[in-house]
Enzyme design. Structure first.
Site, PDB file in Angstrom:
ATOM      1  N   GLU A   1     -55.638  20.075  21.619  1.00 45.64           N
ATOM      2  CA  GLU A   1     -56.997  19.572  21.878  1.00 45.64           C
ATOM      3  C   GLU A   1     -57.999  20.673  21.579  1.00 45.64           C
ATOM      4  O   GLU A   1     -57.996  21.714  22.239  1.00 45.64           O
ATOM      5  CB  GLU A   1     -57.112  19.121  23.346  1.00 45.64           C
ATOM      6  CG  GLU A   1     -58.517  18.776  23.790  1.00 45.64           C
ATOM      7  CD  GLU A   1     -59.204  17.676  22.955  1.00 45.64           C
ATOM      8  OE1 GLU A   1     -58.582  16.626  22.720  1.00 45.64           O
ATOM      9  OE2 GLU A   1     -60.348  17.890  22.518  1.00 45.64           O
TER      10      GLU A   1
ATOM     11  N   ALA B   1     -55.205  15.339  21.949  1.00 42.88           N
ATOM     12  CA  ALA B   1     -54.468  14.962  23.162  1.00 42.88           C
ATOM     13  C   ALA B   1     -55.289  14.668  24.417  1.00 42.88           C
ATOM     14  O   ALA B   1     -54.822  13.954  25.292  1.00 42.88           O
ATOM     15  CB  ALA B   1     -53.455  16.063  23.481  1.00 42.88           C
ATOM     16  N   ALA B   2     -56.483  15.252  24.561  1.00 42.01           N
ATOM     17  CA  ALA B   2     -57.193  15.129  25.851  1.00 42.01           C
ATOM     18  C   ALA B   2     -57.791  13.728  26.029  1.00 42.01           C
ATOM     19  O   ALA B   2     -58.195  13.114  25.039  1.00 42.01           O
ATOM     20  CB  ALA B   2     -58.306  16.163  25.929  1.00 42.01           C
TER      21      ALA B   2
ATOM     22  N   ASP C   1     -54.023  10.239  17.807  1.00 43.22           N
ATOM     23  CA  ASP C   1     -54.855   9.279  18.551  1.00 43.22           C
ATOM     24  C   ASP C   1     -56.288   9.739  18.304  1.00 43.22           C
ATOM     25  O   ASP C   1     -56.872  10.475  19.086  1.00 43.22           O
ATOM     26  CB  ASP C   1     -54.469   9.327  20.037  1.00 43.22           C
ATOM     27  CG  ASP C   1     -55.094   8.202  20.836  1.00 43.22           C
ATOM     28  OD1 ASP C   1     -55.234   7.099  20.293  1.00 43.22           O
ATOM     29  OD2 ASP C   1     -55.446   8.427  22.011  1.00 43.22           O
TER      30      ASP C   1
ATOM     31  N   CYS D   1     -59.148   3.542  19.170  1.00 43.11           N
ATOM     32  CA  CYS D   1     -59.575   2.478  20.085  1.00 43.11           C
ATOM     33  C   CYS D   1     -60.848   1.857  19.529  1.00 43.11           C
ATOM     34  O   CYS D   1     -61.831   1.696  20.236  1.00 43.11           O
ATOM     35  CB  CYS D   1     -59.746   2.996  21.510  1.00 43.11           C
ATOM     36  SG  CYS D   1     -60.923   4.348  21.659  1.00 43.11           S
TER      37      CYS D   1
ATOM     38  N   LYS E   1     -51.670   9.863  26.896  1.00 39.82           N
ATOM     39  CA  LYS E   1     -50.508   9.622  26.028  1.00 39.82           C
ATOM     40  C   LYS E   1     -49.560  10.819  26.067  1.00 39.82           C
ATOM     41  O   LYS E   1     -48.356  10.664  25.964  1.00 39.82           O
ATOM     42  CB  LYS E   1     -50.976   9.285  24.616  1.00 39.82           C
ATOM     43  CG  LYS E   1     -51.783   8.001  24.623  1.00 39.82           C
ATOM     44  CD  LYS E   1     -52.225   7.523  23.291  1.00 39.82           C
ATOM     45  CE  LYS E   1     -53.202   6.364  23.457  1.00 39.82           C
ATOM     46  NZ  LYS E   1     -54.530   6.794  23.967  1.00 39.82           N
TER      47      LYS E   1
ATOM     48  N   GLY F   1     -55.159  13.256  28.009  1.00 39.66           N
ATOM     49  CA  GLY F   1     -53.731  13.455  28.189  1.00 39.66           C
ATOM     50  C   GLY F   1     -52.913  12.247  28.621  1.00 39.66           C
ATOM     51  O   GLY F   1     -51.720  12.389  28.907  1.00 39.66           O
TER      52      GLY F   1
HETATM   53  C1  LIG Z   1     -59.305   9.284  21.548  1.00 42.01           C
HETATM   54  S1  LIG Z   1     -59.394  10.868  22.240  1.00 42.01           S
HETATM   55  C2  LIG Z   1     -57.702  11.166  22.632  1.00 42.01           C
HETATM   56  C3  LIG Z   1     -57.223  10.488  23.875  1.00 42.01           C
HETATM   57  C4  LIG Z   1     -55.856  10.974  24.304  1.00 42.01           C
HETATM   58  N1  LIG Z   1     -54.865  10.812  23.251  1.00 42.01           N
HETATM   59  C5  LIG Z   1     -55.367  10.271  25.548  1.00 42.01           C
HETATM   60  O1  LIG Z   1     -54.557   9.342  25.452  1.00 42.01           O
HETATM   61  O2  LIG Z   1     -55.789  10.678  26.641  1.00 42.01           O
HETATM   62  C6  LIG Z   1     -59.609  11.886  20.835  1.00 42.01           C
HETATM   63  C7  LIG Z   1     -59.576  13.356  21.115  1.00 42.01           C
HETATM   64  O3  LIG Z   1     -59.630  14.035  19.859  1.00 42.01           O
HETATM   65  C8  LIG Z   1     -60.347  15.232  20.044  1.00 42.01           C
HETATM   66  N2  LIG Z   1     -60.798  15.697  18.725  1.00 42.01           N
HETATM   67  C9  LIG Z   1     -62.046  15.652  18.191  1.00 42.01           C
HETATM   68  N3  LIG Z   1     -62.045  16.211  16.970  1.00 42.01           N
HETATM   69  C10 LIG Z   1     -60.773  16.621  16.721  1.00 42.01           C
HETATM   70  C11 LIG Z   1     -60.148  17.306  15.642  1.00 42.01           C
HETATM   71  N4  LIG Z   1     -60.819  17.662  14.541  1.00 42.01           N
HETATM   72  N5  LIG Z   1     -58.835  17.582  15.742  1.00 42.01           N
HETATM   73  C12 LIG Z   1     -58.124  17.232  16.839  1.00 42.01           C
HETATM   74  N6  LIG Z   1     -58.671  16.583  17.899  1.00 42.01           N
HETATM   75  C13 LIG Z   1     -59.983  16.288  17.841  1.00 42.01           C
HETATM   76  C14 LIG Z   1     -61.449  14.867  21.004  1.00 42.01           C
HETATM   77  O4  LIG Z   1     -61.970  16.010  21.645  1.00 42.01           O
HETATM   78  C15 LIG Z   1     -60.738  13.886  21.943  1.00 42.01           C
HETATM   79  O5  LIG Z   1     -60.255  14.566  23.064  1.00 42.01           O
END
Ligand SMILES: C[S@@+](CC[C@H](N)C(=O)[O-])C[C@H]1O[C@@H](n2cnc3c(N)ncnc32)[C@H](O)[C@@H]1O
Length: 302
Positions: free
Chosen positions: A134, A111-112, A177, A230, A116, A114
């Site tokens: 996250e 989520a981070a 995401d 992305c 979305k 955030g």
């Molecule tokens: C593309 S970013 C998400 C962006 C977010 N959805 C937004 O719109 O602001 C991917 C996120 O997945 C987290 N991440 C990395 N490994 C992960 C895991 N094994 N499980 C869940 N999240 C993970 C990362 O720390 C990162 O914050």
């Protein structure tokens, strides 16, 4: 005679058919895009607030909350007050595909920071439950800040690795995401200008496979999973969706965004994908004068 070294991005020439438009968009600076927070503001009120500073705000034809500003607006009181969220236009697509409704249980697995999560929560009018997960503690701080700044009340935050998220409840909708090689952000990250390295792409694809299958298992029967990245790499996109389709009773369903886009690939490097990947959506920088992205809308069959 000088021989040019092929860039990783050149792998995509066979399927990015409007290559010259794509390359031109990648070379331009990014416009300032934002999402209006409908809980706290509107197009008219933002325009009124910024006009005295000579800043114009234009809405997109397909979403009144997706706006473009004539100048940077990040360091303003309006941003601090949570009247909008800075977000590239392409980032609206996964939540459009997810289509969350008030009263539902929605999981945002990665989520981070955030963008979305708050889009999901505001589209639900603060009614229902959004679990924003996250695992990265530092990034979770940004997530919490944004949830507070935008003022959404139906979000709870968790800190699991997505592949370990507990099976405590079934969700109506899940968004993955995914962490990815982020080639679609090349307009703002010069290190990605030529594309991402294959070893990194392959490493991320293994994690994405774990995430998509686990996320699917967290859905109720008939629930909707959106898998998004992305990046342009088929290994992180259609191949990951195909991995799920081969293992679960999942179906890719039609999602046609109300803006220009391309369709998903049916195979890559002479390997065909499972049936349905052509229904995925690819968005390139020239489509929205934004970043690049990939979206798959998947249903858990009864
Ligand atoms: C593309 S970013 C998400 C962006 C977010 N959805 C937004 O719109 O602001 C991917 C996120 O997945 C987290 N991440 C990395 N490994 C992960 C895991 N094994 N499980 C869940 N999240 C993970 C990362 O720390 C990162 O914050």
């Amino acid at each position: 005679m000088t021989l040019e070294t092929p860039r990783p991005l050149d792998r995509y020439r066979p399927f990015i058919t409007e290559w010259d438009e794509f390359a031109a968009a990648c070379a331009r600076p990014l416009p300032t895009d934002a999402r209006i927070n409908p809980l706290r503001s509107s197009l008219e009120s933002l325009r009124d607030r910024f006009a005295p500073r000579g800043i114009t705000i234009e809405s997109s034809a397909w979403d009144p909350c997706a706006v473009r500003a004539s100048h940077p607006i990040g360091r303003t009181l309006e941003h601090w007050l949570g009247l909008f969220y800075l977000q590239e236009r392409v980032q609206a697509a996964p939540v459009l595909a997810l289509d969350p409704r008030p009263g539902e249980r929605v999981l945002d697995l990665c989520a981070a920071p955030g963008g979305k999560t708050v889009d999901i929560a505001t589209r639900m009018h603060n009614v229902g439950l959004v679990v924003a997960n996250e695992p990265n503690g530092r990034r979770q701080q940004a997530l919490l800040t944004n949830i507070n700044r935008i003022g959404v009340w139906n979000v709870t935050v968790t800190q699991y690795r997505g592949q370990d998220f507990p099976h405590a409840m079934a969700f109506d909708r899940v968004l993955v995401d995914a962490p990815c090689s982020a080639e679609g952000t090349l307009r703002k990250q010069s290190t990605l200008r030529d594309g991402a390295a294959l070893p990194a792409i392959r490493r991320l694809a293994r994690i994405q496979e774990l995430l998509i299958v686990h996320a699917f298992d967290l859905l109720r029967i008939g629930g909707v999973l959106v898998y998004s990245t992305c990046t342009f790499a088929p290994e992180e996109n259609e191949a990951v969706v195909s991995h799920l389709l081969a293992r679960r009773d999942a179906r890719v369903t039609t999602f046609r965004p109300p803006f220009p886009h391309s369709t998903g690939l049916e195979g890559w490097n002479e390997t065909p994908f499972e049936s349905g990947t052509a229904l995925c959506v690819r968005i390139y920088p020239h489509h929205l004068d934004s970043g690049g992205g990939f979206v798959a809308r998947i249903e858990r069959r009864a």
